[in-house]
Design a protein around this motif. Structure first.
Motif, PDB file in Angstrom:
ATOM      1  N   GLN A   1     -40.549 -25.157   7.084  1.00 33.33           N
ATOM      2  CA  GLN A   1     -41.792 -24.789   7.768  1.00 33.33           C
ATOM      3  C   GLN A   1     -41.538 -24.518   9.249  1.00 33.33           C
ATOM      4  OE1 GLN A   1     -45.685 -26.672   7.188  1.00 33.33           O
ATOM      5  NE2 GLN A   1     -44.783 -27.982   5.621  1.00 33.33           N
ATOM      6  N   LEU A   2     -40.769 -25.412   9.876  1.00 34.85           N
ATOM      7  CA  LEU A   2     -40.499 -25.249  11.303  1.00 34.85           C
ATOM      8  C   LEU A   2     -39.688 -23.974  11.564  1.00 34.85           C
ATOM      9  CD1 LEU A   2     -39.697 -28.892  12.490  1.00 34.85           C
ATOM     10  CD2 LEU A   2     -41.741 -27.526  12.959  1.00 34.85           C
ATOM     11  N   GLU A   3     -38.688 -23.739  10.728  1.00 32.14           N
ATOM     12  CA  GLU A   3     -37.875 -22.540  10.929  1.00 32.14           C
ATOM     13  C   GLU A   3     -38.704 -21.273  10.724  1.00 32.14           C
ATOM     14  OE1 GLU A   3     -33.308 -23.243  10.054  1.00 32.14           O
ATOM     15  OE2 GLU A   3     -34.492 -23.549   8.238  1.00 32.14           O
ATOM     16  N   ALA A   4     -39.537 -21.265   9.701  1.00 30.22           N
ATOM     17  CA  ALA A   4     -40.374 -20.092   9.448  1.00 30.22           C
ATOM     18  C   ALA A   4     -41.323 -19.856  10.617  1.00 30.22           C
ATOM     19  CB  ALA A   4     -41.157 -20.287   8.142  1.00 30.22           C
ATOM     20  N   ALA A   5     -41.936 -20.919  11.129  1.00 27.05           N
ATOM     21  CA  ALA A   5     -42.862 -20.784  12.259  1.00 27.05           C
ATOM     22  C   ALA A   5     -42.143 -20.281  13.503  1.00 27.05           C
ATOM     23  CB  ALA A   5     -43.534 -22.126  12.541  1.00 27.05           C
ATOM     24  N   PHE A   6     -40.922 -20.777  13.703  1.00 32.30           N
ATOM     25  CA  PHE A   6     -40.150 -20.356  14.875  1.00 32.30           C
ATOM     26  C   PHE A   6     -39.839 -18.862  14.816  1.00 32.30           C
ATOM     27  CE2 PHE A   6     -35.876 -19.435  16.538  1.00 32.30           C
ATOM     28  CZ  PHE A   6     -36.104 -19.651  17.885  1.00 32.30           C
ATOM     29  N   TYR A   7     -39.323 -18.393  13.700  1.00 35.22           N
ATOM     30  CA  TYR A   7     -38.932 -16.982  13.618  1.00 35.22           C
ATOM     31  C   TYR A   7     -40.142 -16.054  13.574  1.00 35.22           C
ATOM     32  CZ  TYR A   7     -34.048 -18.257  13.112  1.00 35.22           C
ATOM     33  OH  TYR A   7     -32.777 -18.745  13.345  1.00 35.22           O
ATOM     34  N   LYS A   8     -41.261 -16.528  13.044  1.00 33.04           N
ATOM     35  CA  LYS A   8     -42.492 -15.724  13.133  1.00 33.04           C
ATOM     36  C   LYS A   8     -42.848 -15.493  14.591  1.00 33.04           C
ATOM     37  CE  LYS A   8     -44.768 -17.167   8.807  1.00 33.04           C
ATOM     38  NZ  LYS A   8     -45.898 -17.971   8.254  1.00 33.04           N
ATOM     39  N   ARG A   9     -42.760 -16.560  15.385  1.00 25.96           N
ATOM     40  CA  ARG A   9     -43.072 -16.452  16.819  1.00 25.96           C
ATOM     41  C   ARG A   9     -42.070 -15.517  17.507  1.00 25.96           C
ATOM     42  NH1 ARG A   9     -45.102 -20.136  20.725  1.00 25.96           N
ATOM     43  NH2 ARG A   9     -45.145 -19.035  22.736  1.00 25.96           N
ATOM     44  N   VAL A  10     -40.808 -15.608  17.140  1.00 27.80           N
ATOM     45  CA  VAL A  10     -39.784 -14.755  17.747  1.00 27.80           C
ATOM     46  C   VAL A  10     -40.096 -13.283  17.514  1.00 27.80           C
ATOM     47  CG1 VAL A  10     -37.345 -14.056  17.608  1.00 27.80           C
ATOM     48  CG2 VAL A  10     -37.962 -16.484  17.633  1.00 27.80           C
ATOM     49  N   ILE A  11     -40.477 -12.944  16.296  1.00 33.53           N
ATOM     50  CA  ILE A  11     -40.755 -11.543  15.970  1.00 33.53           C
ATOM     51  C   ILE A  11     -42.116 -11.109  16.505  1.00 33.53           C
ATOM     52  CG2 ILE A  11     -41.083  -9.911  14.074  1.00 33.53           C
ATOM     53  CD1 ILE A  11     -38.173 -10.766  14.623  1.00 33.53           C
ATOM     54  N   ASP A  12     -43.077 -12.010  16.523  1.00 34.47           N
ATOM     55  CA  ASP A  12     -44.415 -11.650  17.029  1.00 34.47           C
ATOM     56  C   ASP A  12     -44.427 -11.466  18.543  1.00 34.47           C
ATOM     57  OD1 ASP A  12     -45.394 -11.725  14.487  1.00 34.47           O
ATOM     58  OD2 ASP A  12     -46.330 -13.700  14.651  1.00 34.47           O
ATOM     59  N   SER A  13     -43.509 -12.154  19.239  1.00 34.01           N
ATOM     60  CA  SER A  13     -43.452 -12.031  20.714  1.00 34.01           C
ATOM     61  C   SER A  13     -41.998 -11.866  21.117  1.00 34.01           C
ATOM     62  CB  SER A  13     -44.064 -13.263  21.373  1.00 34.01           C
ATOM     63  OG  SER A  13     -43.450 -14.460  20.908  1.00 34.01           O
ATOM     64  N   LYS A  14     -41.489 -10.679  20.879  1.00 26.05           N
ATOM     65  CA  LYS A  14     -40.061 -10.388  21.088  1.00 26.05           C
ATOM     66  C   LYS A  14     -39.665 -10.603  22.552  1.00 26.05           C
ATOM     67  CE  LYS A  14     -39.823  -6.837  17.455  1.00 26.05           C
ATOM     68  NZ  LYS A  14     -41.270  -6.861  17.091  1.00 26.05           N
ATOM     69  N   TYR A  15     -38.479 -11.166  22.739  1.00 23.69           N
ATOM     70  CA  TYR A  15     -37.973 -11.332  24.092  1.00 23.69           C
ATOM     71  C   TYR A  15     -37.596  -9.981  24.679  1.00 23.69           C
ATOM     72  CZ  TYR A  15     -33.491 -11.466  21.499  1.00 23.69           C
ATOM     73  OH  TYR A  15     -32.433 -11.203  20.661  1.00 23.69           O
ATOM     74  N   SER A  16     -37.568  -9.953  26.004  1.00 22.92           N
ATOM     75  CA  SER A  16     -37.232  -8.726  26.718  1.00 22.92           C
ATOM     76  C   SER A  16     -35.826  -8.271  26.352  1.00 22.92           C
ATOM     77  CB  SER A  16     -37.333  -8.961  28.226  1.00 22.92           C
ATOM     78  OG  SER A  16     -36.945  -7.796  28.930  1.00 22.92           O
ATOM     79  N   GLY A  17     -35.722  -6.996  25.967  1.00 22.40           N
ATOM     80  CA  GLY A  17     -34.417  -6.437  25.677  1.00 22.40           C
ATOM     81  C   GLY A  17     -33.957  -6.604  24.244  1.00 22.40           C
ATOM     82  N   MET A  18     -34.815  -7.144  23.357  1.00 23.12           N
ATOM     83  CA  MET A  18     -34.411  -7.278  21.951  1.00 23.12           C
ATOM     84  C   MET A  18     -34.197  -5.875  21.375  1.00 23.12           C
ATOM     85  SD  MET A  18     -36.326  -9.030  18.638  1.00 23.12           S
ATOM     86  CE  MET A  18     -36.450 -10.671  19.334  1.00 23.12           C
TER      87      MET A  18
END
Length: 231
Positions: free
Chosen positions: A71-88
């Motif tokens: 659950q934690l990993e899924a939530a983390f990567y959802k956030r990563v893709i929903d709010s991409k870091y600069s330069g991804m």
């Protein structure tokens, strides 16, 4: 790039359990064992403290342990893709999206397999992670992936049902691929002494008592507790 098969898995949560079993190659036998055990065991029978989330006992506790981490990993990567870091870039977006999809499938599988014995949906707290910064995000991803691999390896000896052990092996191998990919993005050694016993060549493991405090640092609300697993 994300494949059509992966898109199908994520889009149709009703098919998650069947899809994962097919993906894992576990087949109908393992599905039957999961359903039988889930109907026979109850979680919450050890801890009476209403301020914690009890993972239960026996194999149900181990499955809930894995479910919490997924659950934690899924939530983390959802956030990563929903709010991409600069330069991804496009390649990083594709790779991190694939990892997100894997973790979503893993979490959906455990939830479906556990049925009424599943712990509640967790509320992730990633306040300490700067999602705008590439290094911060990939370093956090490395923490989650290394922790996941160590946790699966540490829980293996606690699993009582052979079919679960087979499934755990199929999942931890995927998590290890994720860990290697993230380390490659960080230009770090794929298997250094922090995760590998260099004298034996074997991956290190962590007990639930070592993993849960780290997991709980990323959760808002009731902490996870697993006295049946020594944590």
């Amino acid at each position: 790039m994300k494949t059509t098969t992966q898109e199908t898995f994520v889009a149709d949560s009703r098919m998650a359990r069947r899809s994962f079993l097919k993906y894992a190659g576990a087949g109908a036998v393992a599905a039957g064992v999961l359903a039988t055990a889930a109907s026979c065991q109850k979680h919450g029978g050890v801890v009476s403290d209403p301020q914690v989330v009890d993972l239960g006992t026996g194999d149900i506790a181990v499955l809930n342990y894995a479910y919490a981490l997924e659950q934690l990993e899924a939530a983390f990567y959802k956030r990563v893709i929903d709010s991409k870091y600069s330069g991804m870039n496009a390649d990083e977006t594709a790779l991190l999206t694939d990892i997100r999809d894997h973790e979503v499938i893993h979490a959906a599988f455990f939830k479906a397999a556990l049925g009424g014995n599943a712990i509640p949906d967790l509320t992730a707290n990633f306040a300490t992670i700067n999602f705008n910064d590439r290094t911060a995000v990939l370093t956090a991803a490395k923490t989650f992936e290394d922790l996941g691999v160590a946790a699966y390896n540490g829980a293996g000896a606690l699993i009582q049902t052979t079919e679960y052990l087979v499934l755990a092996g199929k999942i931890v191998s995927v998590e290890a691929r994720h860990a290697a990919l993230i380390r490659n993005l960080l230009n770090q050694n794929l298997a250094d002494e922090s995760i590998l016993d260099l004298s034996t060549g074997l991956e290190k493991h962590k007990a639930p008592s070592q993993v849960l405090p780290i997991a709980n640092s990323f959760i808002t609300g009731k902490p996870l507790s697993a006295p049946a697993l020594g944590a």
